[in-house]
Design an enzyme around this catalytic site. Structure first.
Site, PDB file in Angstrom:
ATOM      1  N   GLY A  23       0.811  -1.209   0.000  1.00 24.09           N
ATOM      2  CA  GLY A  23       0.000   0.000   0.000  1.00 24.09           C
ATOM      3  C   GLY A  23       0.842   1.256   0.000  1.00 24.09           C
ATOM      4  N   GLY A  26      -0.467   8.837   2.031  1.00 26.01           N
ATOM      5  CA  GLY A  26      -0.027  10.195   1.759  1.00 26.01           C
ATOM      6  C   GLY A  26       1.363  10.483   2.288  1.00 26.01           C
ATOM      7  CE  LYS A  45       1.291   3.913   7.741  1.00 29.42           C
ATOM      8  NZ  LYS A  45       0.122   4.666   8.269  1.00 29.42           N
ATOM      9  CG  ASP A 139      -8.428  10.179   6.402  1.00 35.17           C
ATOM     10  OD1 ASP A 139      -9.412  10.638   5.797  1.00 35.17           O
ATOM     11  OD2 ASP A 139      -7.505   9.569   5.834  1.00 35.17           O
TER      12      ASP A 139
END
Length: 622
Positions: A23, A26, A45, A139
């Site tokens: 994935g 942003g 990440k 979000d």
């Protein structure tokens, strides 16, 4: 993957082997990786390279790490580790095997209201936990909600979350996806936990109707609708939605932040109340329509809108009177309504066009200013942040250095470390090499120094008995002792996953790098019993064989043509496995049915004696 192929096959900190890219967000790339220490798959990440040298993005990356590291909840994706390998900043997270709620909606279309209630309740529970720790997600959208195979939900990607204590007004960007942001986010205003509640309401709306409340040709058009329009009621799209659930949805989506649910706990309480009593009606007080405009009912978009004046409901929060749709009571004639609708549609269009023009003009002015700023401004001197960590001196020598004190103001925090000597630096923020303009008005650049307190002292082992092993693991990780945590399943009567033993126990101590074993229950086991097939055996042999089996036996007798007396001719469930305690019936033959002896034939009836001839009066002549 492009330029990020260089991460594939790389091992971070001699522990995490990067396997594949799964994935892109942003701020960071997300990879599947293998943890060689615990032999498990994780998600990692990694901050994007073009942002790695940007102090603002680094601050947000650290903020995300700090935020999610504070969270431990079954409906929130767990964070296992936060570290740095060379110039690579990364976060190690739980790897989720499932699909997003958005994918689920796209596949299934309209969700039934019970399924929507199930998902919303879990999302709200996750927000209750996060909000209680001062963290706003900012979000919430179906793309950030994972559905596991067992139907449970995990909220992911706190990538733009900020701690309430460092929250700032949004003046340069409205974060989050525009279809789900709250009106205050769309306006770049101050936000709090109620902004997440609005986004949950939009997600509920989409699940219940299979469409978004606001759509448009551009992000700006959608944002304007969040601010100035009201969506069609969900029951007007799907009449099968219970009134109470529609009320909860629309109350969460109240445009006035002061009118919607105050906390996620309040919304969760009403969801639970509705779950227990699906016929309940809440009759929430609605906000003042103000200057919110209706949108043309003949709009070519998928979603239509209604005037807010038609949305008025009872101001009594606890009034449980039956709900009546106010739009069934028009206060204008059809011609008056048509004229009003035409005027309001024109007004809404003008407002939208004006907002778009203002946005474009501001963007152009900002671009021109950015391009010409260097022409009209003289380039100023830049200050490069020194590498205080590499200085090698004790922090007291650095914080008392007169040359440094002219430009910098030092803040000190402490951290135990087995690798760094006491009073020496573990890290600094901002990082070395970042440039800053010279301070003005006698202000100074703030430098945060993390100072080592030396070896990490042993701490008391936590009492983790009775917790789920995932929560127990998270509590151990938050000790920041780099523990080697392993789990083992053992038989037990407790619920599956509950910790029944730890090594060391709660009476012991643990130090940095120690190994900890969490033993958890496999759950109650339904013991199975193999029933032997002893047909043809004697009754005594069968009784002896069943004496030690955990079943309930009963014996019945009956004649059988094929088996002699005293022989077992049938056993229920013979040759099968049955749960312990099952009733087993054993049939014992009494032998063949005896053939009855026929009765003797009856005696013949007595015969009468033969009759003698009657004498005649005149005997015949000789």
């Amino acid at each position: 993957m492009g330029g990020n192929d260089r991460y594939l096959g790389r091992i971070l900190d001699n522990r995490y082997e990067i396997l594949e890219l799964i994935g892109v967000g942003g701020m960071a790339y997300v990879y599947k990786a293998l943890c060689h220490r615990l032999n498990r798959l994780v998600a990692i990440k990694i901050l994007k390279e073009d942002l790695a040298n940007d102090e603002e993005f680094q601050r947000r990356f650290y903020t995300e790490s700090q935020a999610v590291g504070m969270l431990s909840h079954p409906n929130i994706v767990a964070v296992y580790d936060v570290s740095r390998s060379g110039n690579t900043e990364y976060i190690v997270m739980e790897l989720i095997e499932g699909i997003t709620l958005k994918q689920y909606i796209n596949r299934k279309g309209l969700l039934n209201w019970k399924e929507a209630l199930h998902f919303t309740t879990q999302i709200t529970k996750a927000l209750c936990h996060a909000h209680s720790r001062g963290i706003i997600h900012r979000d919430i959208k179906p793309h950030n909600i994972m559905i596991l195979k067992d139907g449970s939900v995990k909220v992911a990607d706190f990538g733009i979350a900020r701690l309430l204590s460092v929250q700032n007004t949004l003046t340069q960007e409205a974060l989050g996806s525009v279809h789900y942001i709250s009106p205050e986010q769309a306006k770049g205003g101050q936000i709090d936990a109620r902004s997440d509640i609005y986004s949950v309401g939009v997600v509920m709306y989409e699940m219940l109707t299979s469409r978004l409340p606001f759509v448009g040709d551009s992000a700006v058009a959608v944002a304007i609708q969040h601010i100035s329009a009201i969506p069609l009621l969900p029951r007007d799209i799907n009449p099968d939605i219970p009134i109470g659930l529609e009320e909860i949805t629309m109350h969460a989506m109240e445009p006035d932040i002061h009118t919607r649910f105050t906390t996620a706990e309040e919304m969760l309480n009403d969801l639970e109340e509705f779950r227990k009593h699906p016929g309940i009606m809440f009759n929430y007080a609605m906000s003042n329509p103000g200057d919110r405009q209706p949108v043309d009912m003949d709009s070519p978009y998928e979603t239509r809108f209604i005037p807010k004046e038609s949305m008025a409901r009872s101001d009594m929060r606890n009034d449980r009177q039956p709900y009546v749709n106010p739009r069934q009571k028009p206060e204008m004639t059809s011609n008056e309504y048509r004229d009003a609708k035409r005027r309001s549609s024109s007004t809404a269009t003008l407002v939208g066009v004006f907002a778009v023009v203002v946005f474009i003009v501001a963007l152009v002015i900002w671009g021109i200013f950015s391009m010409t700023r260097d022409v009209f401004e003289e380039p100023g001197e830049q200050i490069t942040i020194p590498d205080f960590v590499a200085d090698g001196r004790r922090y007291q020598a650095i914080t008392s250095d007169e040359d440094y004190l002219e430009l910098f103001r030092f803040e000190v925090s402490y951290e135990a470390s087995d690798d760094i000597l006491e009073d020496h630096l573990v890290s600094q923020r901002p990082l070395a090499g970042i440039t800053r303009p010279p301070p003005l008005n006698n202000e100074k650049i703030t430098i945060t120094l993390v100072v080592s307190t030396g070896d990490v002292p042993p701490v008391d082992m936590l009492d983790l008995i009775g917790l789920h092993h995932a929560e127990a693991r998270d509590r151990l990780r938050r000790l920041n002792l780099d523990l080697d945590i392993t789990t083992e399943s053992v038989p037990g009567d407790e619920e599956r996953g509950i910790v029944v033993e730890t090594i060391p126990s709660a009476r012991g101590t643990i130090s940095k790098g120690d190994s900890v074993v969490l033993r958890y229950s496999e759950g109650p086991v339904n013991l199975m019993v193999d029933i032997p097939d002893l047909v043809g055996s004697t009754e005594d042999a069968v009784r002896a064989a069943f004496r030690d089996l955990d079943v309930v036996t009963s014996f019945e007798s009956g004649s059988n043509e094929n088996w002699p007396e005293g022989i077992v001719y049938h056993i229920s469930n013979a040759g099968r496995s049955v749960p312990a305690g099952t009733s087993i019936t054993i049939f014992i033959s009494t032998g063949p049915t005896p053939t009855p002896t026929p009765p003797p034939p009856p005696d013949p009836p007595p015969q009468p004696p033969p009759e003698s001839p009657e004498p005649t009066e005149n005997p015949p002549a000789p």
